[in-house]
Design an enzyme around this catalytic site. Structure first.
Site, PDB file in Angstrom:
ATOM      1  N   HIS A 473      15.402  49.519  15.768  1.00  0.00           N
ATOM      2  CA  HIS A 473      16.647  48.923  16.264  1.00  0.00           C
ATOM      3  C   HIS A 473      17.689  48.894  15.161  1.00  0.00           C
ATOM      4  O   HIS A 473      17.420  48.394  14.063  1.00  0.00           O
ATOM      5  CB  HIS A 473      16.395  47.492  16.765  1.00  0.00           C
ATOM      6  CG  HIS A 473      17.613  46.884  17.398  1.00  0.00           C
ATOM      7  ND1 HIS A 473      18.070  45.626  17.089  1.00  0.00           N
ATOM      8  CD2 HIS A 473      18.480  47.371  18.322  1.00  0.00           C
ATOM      9  CE1 HIS A 473      19.160  45.369  17.804  1.00  0.00           C
ATOM     10  NE2 HIS A 473      19.428  46.405  18.558  1.00  0.00           N
ATOM     11  N   GLU A 568      20.267  42.610  30.649  1.00  0.00           N
ATOM     12  CA  GLU A 568      20.534  41.425  29.826  1.00  0.00           C
ATOM     13  C   GLU A 568      21.409  40.409  30.565  1.00  0.00           C
ATOM     14  O   GLU A 568      21.288  39.203  30.352  1.00  0.00           O
ATOM     15  CB  GLU A 568      21.167  41.814  28.490  1.00  0.00           C
ATOM     16  CG  GLU A 568      22.510  42.488  28.617  1.00  0.00           C
ATOM     17  CD  GLU A 568      23.061  43.007  27.280  1.00  0.00           C
ATOM     18  OE1 GLU A 568      22.361  42.916  26.264  1.00  0.00           O
ATOM     19  OE2 GLU A 568      24.196  43.502  27.276  1.00  0.00           O
TER      20      GLU A 568
END
Ligand code: NOJ
Ligand code: CA
Length: 769
Positions: A473, A568
């Site tokens: 990430h 999300e």
């Protein structure tokens, strides 16, 4: 110095001829003409008007950085046609990954070579009149006419009078033939994370204010009628082939490289001038573009509106160069919108010699628990802010909520290994999260230093010993110079530990300050990262980057993007149940989305303090692995949540993410989508159906199965009383044996869906049809 333009009078004569170009099957007809010196086109489908006469051109900035400086002239009018080129093309190619094994690229091409000529007479100096200078410029407009739509672009050969130039704005028009229904997002230079609006074109203006997600970390709205592409529309029913049918029309772009992302500004009955105003909090100091000097087109015309950089300009060009393709997909069958390959076809073939290292990936991650708020990306609460080079992390007091810790990561690795998932994303592994977002802080991350509780060597070794990889990430916090400075070392670190995929992120306003997420310079940044990653055999999944335009054909290591409102948001107030029945018509036109599906425990307050809830049933969540095509699929929920529903999770274990064939069986924007896909290199099929808040009855004819073969069919469906709000976890799993020609009738609950696996049983002497 001021120059006057003296047009050569010949060029002013208006021309009445038009060139007609038909698609291979004749359904799509493009007309091109020069109207009073302005390039103009129309488009029809089965004889019905799709685009009314629409002008093409670009306004250029008078600016010292342009070769012609303050004498720059627009590429809008004064054109003559000097040459026409026509050809046809028909080729079938194989994507590295995709919805189908083969893609046919079949079109008729037409290129109009246009010329502008004028005399510039410098004002008299010292009483002496200087000789006028003759200028001549060539611009091409290239059209590709397919059976499912068209693409066209501007091309600028290198030439003395068109060398360096700056775009004030591109003025490509799309004049619609009616007040269509449109599924749109507010036009915004920095975010795509809104709910889609469904209105008539004439209602965009009145809906705009409420449509904007003003709370997003970056908002820059440019017009009360500005919308994003890909824009999906539907006409009223008209007579086509003796029936009342609707036209489905999609406007987007293909191969957007070294150019700004395009938006569309609708000219409606109230428009007095094209917009020059910017609203929202994101880089709010961007200079506004000057007003356009050209007459407004008629109402119901969209005009292209490019994303500016920090200067307010829309593009810095050096010839030879070209714009992206402007695309219009059209059909009277909504399913054709989803199966169209027009955008991929308009992109260049694969630029990578070796693609053997690129692969479809199913992953889980240390992610949802932070998004929901039960854990943190950051490691300590001890500092009001941090400077990366001034902290001895081994002496810092941990906050106890940091989730990228050895023990928790191992738990996810074990879960992935047990369930056949390929990778585990770990967010919050690297130092810098204490004050990362929207501070306009340049040196926010180094992408190399793990927090003390994340043992990078041990965790990668542990994962590899179980046949799993970690997924890297890189949240850049939109500090792009900082990311580019560290990129090489960050990729070397990935190579060293055996990572082969990175999720990048661009939360917050862009640094260099004043720039916007979808500008030419930012689009160059995203592509630079993808190309550098390819050198290191790294696949890229970029969040908050610009919306894709099919560049994954050329750079297939671009395996995913977010670039829309993802899962999300189910933790940030939720998204409407029809959201996922729109995205395939809009956001997915340009490339796959890392939607991060798979939420099984939709009421988040059952395991956290978050009162938000996901508007979907479990069977609906399973359907998304089919209806939201991506070679990168996440199982986003927590391992312990999946363990409660292990029989349903079996579908996520089984489902493929790469396909030989895809057949859209049913589709209507914002209502339902049903698709059957044949897993790459196998005889197995998977079918998914997803619907909106109204539910849907799906009737599936298994005509596409192989004749004479039997399939073990497992149907994961909503239970009779399932409902996304009141009963999302009610599902049934039924098994039966099926063959070609059988019909399945499946009830999808409100906000629900279904998923089916069809595993081919081995047979001898089988007959193939
Ligand atoms: C926004 C991304 O979409 C999300 O997936 C990520 O977890 C956060 N940024 C933090 O990087
Ligand atoms: Ca996001």
């Amino acid at each position: 110095m001021r120059y006057q333009f003296l047009f050569i009078s010949l060029l002013l004569a208006s021309v009445t001829w038009a060139t007609e170009v038909k698609s291979p099957n004749g359904n799509i007809v493009l007309n091109f003409t020069i109207e009073d010196g302005r390039p103009t086109y129309t488009l029809s489908y089965k004889g019905k008007e799709v685009v009314r006469p629409s002008h093409l051109g670009l306004e250029l900035a008078r600016d010292k950085h342009a070769s012609m400086g303050m004498n720059e002239r627009d590429l809008m009018d004064g054109f003559t046609l000097v040459k026409e080129e026509t050809s046809t093309f028909d080729e079938t190619w194989q994507p590295v990954w995709g919805e189908t094994r083969d893609i046919r690229n079949h079109y008729a091409e037409y290129a109009a070579v246009l010329q502008q000529q004028w005399l510039s007479a410098p004002p008299a100096q010292d009483g002496q009149q200087l000789q006028p200078r003759r200028h001549q410029r060539t611009m091409l407009i290239r059209f590709r006419v397919y059976d499912d739509g068209i693409g066209f672009r501007y091309e600028f050969p290198q030439q003395a009078d068109l060398n360096y130039f700056l775009i004030k704005d591109e003025r490509t028009e799309f004049a619609m033939a009616g007040d269509h229904t449109a599924w749109w997002l507010p036009g915004d230079y920095d975010t795509q994370e809104q709910e889609t609006q469904e209105t008539k074109l004439s209602e965009i203006r009145s809906r705009m204010h409420d449509a904007v997600n003003w709370g997003n970390s970056s908002v820059a709205v440019f017009s009360p009628t500005g919308v994003q592409t890909s824009l999906q529309m539907k006409s009223q029913a008209i007579d086509i082939d003796g029936e009342k049918r609707n036209l489905y029309i999609n406007i987007h772009e293909a191969a957007c490289a070294d150019y700004a992302t395009m938006h569309l500004e609708l000219v409606d009955a109230q428009t007095k001038a094209l917009s020059t105003k910017l609203e929202g909090s994101s880089n709010a100091y961007t200079p506004n573009p000057g007003p356009s000097a050209y007459p407004l087109p008629k109402p119901f015309t969209f005009v292209s509106h490019l994303t500016p950089d920090a200067t307010g300009l829309k593009g810095a060009m050096q010839t030879p160069c070209k714009t992206p393709w402007r695309t219009i997909i059209v059909s009277d069958d909504a399913r054709d919108m989803l199966s169209s390959n027009l955008i991929l076809n308009l992109n260049e073939p694969c630029a990578l010699d070796d693609t053997s290292w690129i692969h479809p990936t199913k992953y889980c991650g240390v992610w949802w628990e932070m998004i929901v708020g039960r854990g943190s990306w950051h490691y300590t609460n001890d500092f009001p802010s941090i400077k990366l080079d001034q902290i001895d992390w081994s002496k810092v007091k941990p906050n106890g909520t940091h989730k990228a810790n050895n023990e928790n990561v191992k738990r996810y690795i074990d879960f992935a290994a047990k369930n056949g998932l390929d990778q585990v994303l770990v967010e919050g592994w690297n130092v810098g999260w204490e004050d990362w977002a929207n501070m306009w802080k340049r040196d926010v991350f180094d992408f190399q230093t793990p927090y003390p509780d994340f043992d990078i060597q041990m965790l990668n070794d542990y994962a590899h010993s179980k046949g799993v990889k970690l997924l890297m990430h890189h949240e850049t916090s939109s500090s792009t110079q900082n990311y580019e400075r560290h990129l090489e070392k960050a990729f070397q670190l990935m190579n060293k530990y055996g990572y082969d995929a990175v999720k990048t992120g661009y939360v917050g306003d862009i640094i260099p300050r004043g720039d916007h997420h979808y500008s030419q310079s930012m689009n160059n940044h995203y592509l630079y990262v993808v190309k550098e990653a390819a050198k290191h055999h790294i696949m890229v999944n970029a969040h908050e980057a610009t919306r894709p335009t099919g560049l994954c054909r050329t750079y297939p290591n671009l395996v995913g993007n977010e670039s829309a409102r993802g899962t999300e948001y189910e933790a940030f107030g939720g998204s409407r149940p029809d959201h996922t029945c729109i995205l395939p018509f809009t956001r997915l036109q340009g490339g796959p989305m890392d939607y991060t599906p798979g939420i099984f425990v939709t009421r988040l307050n059952t395991w956290s303090n978050n009162t938000s809830w996901a508007r979907i049933t479990i069977a609906g969540s399973l359907a998304l692995y089919l209806t939201m095509y991506s070679p990168l699929q996440m199982a986003a929920d927590l391992p312990e949540n999946y363990e409660q529903f292990d029989d349903a999770f079996q579908f996520i274990r089984d489902v493929a993410c790469d396909w030989d064939e895809s057949i859209y069986l049913e589709a209507e924007p914002a209502d339902y989508i049903t698709v059957a896909r044949k897993a790459k290199g196998t005889d197995n099929w998977f079918i998914g159906g997803k619907c909106d808040e109204n539910g849907h009855q799906s009737v599936i004819r298994l005509d596409f199965l192989d004749k004479g073969r039997k399939y073990e069919c497992t149907i994961y469906a909503d239970a009779k009383d399932a409902h996304y709000e009141t009963n999302p976890q009610a599902y049934t799993i039924k098994k039966r044996t099926v063959k070609k020609g059988d019909v399945l009738k499946i009830n999808e609950a409100p906000g629900g869906g279904f998923a089916i696996s069809l595993i081919c049983t081995p047979t001898e002497n089988r007959t193939r049809n």
